[in-house]
Write an enzyme that holds these catalytic residues in place. Structure first.
Site, PDB file in Angstrom:
ATOM      1  N   VAL A  14       0.842  -1.198   0.000  1.00 54.54           N
ATOM      2  CA  VAL A  14       0.000   0.000   0.000  1.00 54.54           C
ATOM      3  C   VAL A  14       0.880   1.251   0.000  1.00 54.54           C
ATOM      4  CG1 VAL A  14      -1.947   1.175   1.063  1.00 54.54           C
ATOM      5  CG2 VAL A  14      -1.728  -1.294   1.315  1.00 54.54           C
ATOM      6  N   ASP A  15       1.917   1.251   0.814  1.00 52.99           N
ATOM      7  CA  ASP A  15       2.863   2.357   0.806  1.00 52.99           C
ATOM      8  C   ASP A  15       3.496   2.522  -0.576  1.00 52.99           C
ATOM      9  OD1 ASP A  15       2.668   3.370   3.386  1.00 52.99           O
ATOM     10  OD2 ASP A  15       4.175   2.026   4.193  1.00 52.99           O
ATOM     11  N   LEU A  16       3.893   1.411  -1.175  1.00 52.09           N
ATOM     12  CA  LEU A  16       4.577   1.476  -2.464  1.00 52.09           C
ATOM     13  C   LEU A  16       3.646   1.971  -3.567  1.00 52.09           C
ATOM     14  CD1 LEU A  16       6.629  -1.844  -2.285  1.00 52.09           C
ATOM     15  CD2 LEU A  16       7.374   0.461  -1.705  1.00 52.09           C
TER      16      LEU A  16
ATOM     17  N   GLY B 151       3.115   5.645  -3.100  1.00 54.65           N
ATOM     18  CA  GLY B 151       4.253   6.397  -3.610  1.00 54.65           C
ATOM     19  C   GLY B 151       4.221   6.527  -5.119  1.00 54.65           C
TER      20      GLY B 151
END
Length: 397
Positions: free
Chosen positions: A176-178, A181
């Protein structure tokens, strides 16, 4: 060839993963990225080890190295009025600001979007939060693991209920972070294109929760169309059969049949040409309906020969297949080596950028920075005496 973002200056006020991932993409594309960190400790991920890399007499966690190549680090205490004033001065000369503080967290320092864009209307200001700038959850902190659970991803990942070891499972990397980003980098690039036409900056609001829902892709569409929640398939696919691992005689392999023609060829390789005409298996929809019969039959055949034999036969037939590698095996794969995906920059091992434009790799030549290693760049905004004074007060590291 100039890189696409050459001449673009990015002020990176983010930490951990989603924001740093976005700015790392921009750095690989040629932007000058100045990462502002807290003196003495820096980005949280500098301390998320082991493993550690020893460099210049200091240690830094491998986690930090994954998301910060290509940047310069300056250490500034934004909680000090002089530190906040310095960052405002820097933002006035930047094209992009990326931050991932909690909603409203930077307003008290005069570093919020309204303040910085008021002074620099061309500025593109990207905020990344767990749940966005508004809504009932806006004040909540958001972490990838929590969002994977709340956003439905964990309900799809892992073995089915009732199977040994069954239950929801977190994905092995912070996807999810990736994804957030990557979405952030795309939004910034779009805003830069618009600014080129209109001269107008932008305020970008990105939420991990929104991104998680968006990245559910076919699974979300399946739920919307059918009105039913998708269930965990383990390593199988909800919409395609066979599309999963099978145990060969010596190790598992993945077989990914994408259409009926490929299935007919697979049936022939397995010695069951008749499957291609069997109404239970002739179409993908029939195979999905009858996976409980077909998958064990395929598994029985695959188990009779070693992986290398199957992979050679499947490749010759044009059927997508491959081994299940460890991370080390994947990084050492001949294809990864040929494509330059394993790099070393100033003695720091890093993964290469996957971006290529006109045949040129979009890799920054700079390694992930040590904390405050590029403090001299502050001389662009501070005189020598003022810089020395702020260093003496530890406002600047």
């Amino acid at each position: 060839m100039n890189q696409p973002l050459a001449g673009i200056r990015v002020l990176d006020l983010s930490r951990v993963l989603a924001g740093p991932w976005a700015t790392q993409v921009m750095a690989d594309l040629g932007a000058e990225v100045i990462k502002v960190e807290q003196p003495g400790c820096g980005d949280d991920t500098r301390h998320w080890g082991p493993p550690w890399l020893e460099r210049d007499g200091e240690t830094v966690a491998a986690y930090f190295l994954a998301a910060n190549r290509g940047k310069r680090s300056v250490a500034i205490d934004i909680a000090d009025p002089d530190g906040a004033a310095l960052v405002r001065r820097m933002a006035a000369d930047c094209d992009v600001v990326v931050e991932n503080f909690r909603v409203g967290g930077l307003k008290k320092y005069g570093l919020d979007a309204a303040s910085l864009r008021g002074a620099n209307p061309r500025l593109i200001y990207a905020s990344i939060t767990g749940f966005g700038q508004d809504g009932p959850y806006a004040e909540r902190a958001g972490y990838d693991y929590i969002i994977q659970g709340m956003g439905g991803l964990m309900s799809l990942t892992g073995l089915p209920d009732g199977a040994p070891g069954g239950g929801p499972m977190r994905v092995g990397v912070a996807v999810v972070d990736l994804f957030t980003g990557m979405y952030a980098a795309n939004a910034v690039l779009a805003a830069l294109v618009r600014r080129g036409a209109t001269g107008e900056g932008a305020t970008i609001d990105l939420a991990l929760f929104d991104v998680q829902l968006a990245m559910l892709a076919n699974q979300a569409s399946n739920a919307l169309v059918s009105g039913r929640d998708p269930v965990r398939q383990g390593a199988g696919h909800p919409n395609i059969v066979p599309y999963q691992p099978f145990d060969a005689a010596d190790q598992p392999i993945i077989v990914a049949v994408g259409n009926d023609r490929q299935f007919a060829r697979l049936a022939g390789i397995l010695g069951h040409e008749e499957w291609a005409a069997d109404e239970r298996f002739a179409s993908n929809s029939a195979r999905v309906a009858n996976r409980a019969v077909l998958v064990p039959a395929i598994a029985e055949m695959v188990a009779t020969r070693p992986a290398a034999e199957w992979l050679a036969a499947l490749e010759a037939a044009g059927i997508p297949a491959g081994p299940i590698n460890s991370v080390g095996q994947a990084l050492g794969d001949p294809q990864a080596e040929w494509r330059g995906m394993r790099r070393e920059v100033d003695g720091v091992p890093v993964v290469g950028s996957p971006l290529r434009i006109d045949g040129k790799r979009q890799d920054s030549p700079l390694p992930p920075p040590m904390l405050g290693a590029d403090g001299d760049v502050l001389g662009e905004w501070l005189g020598a005496e003022e810089l020395a004074r702020l260093r003496a007060r530890r406002v600047v590291g």
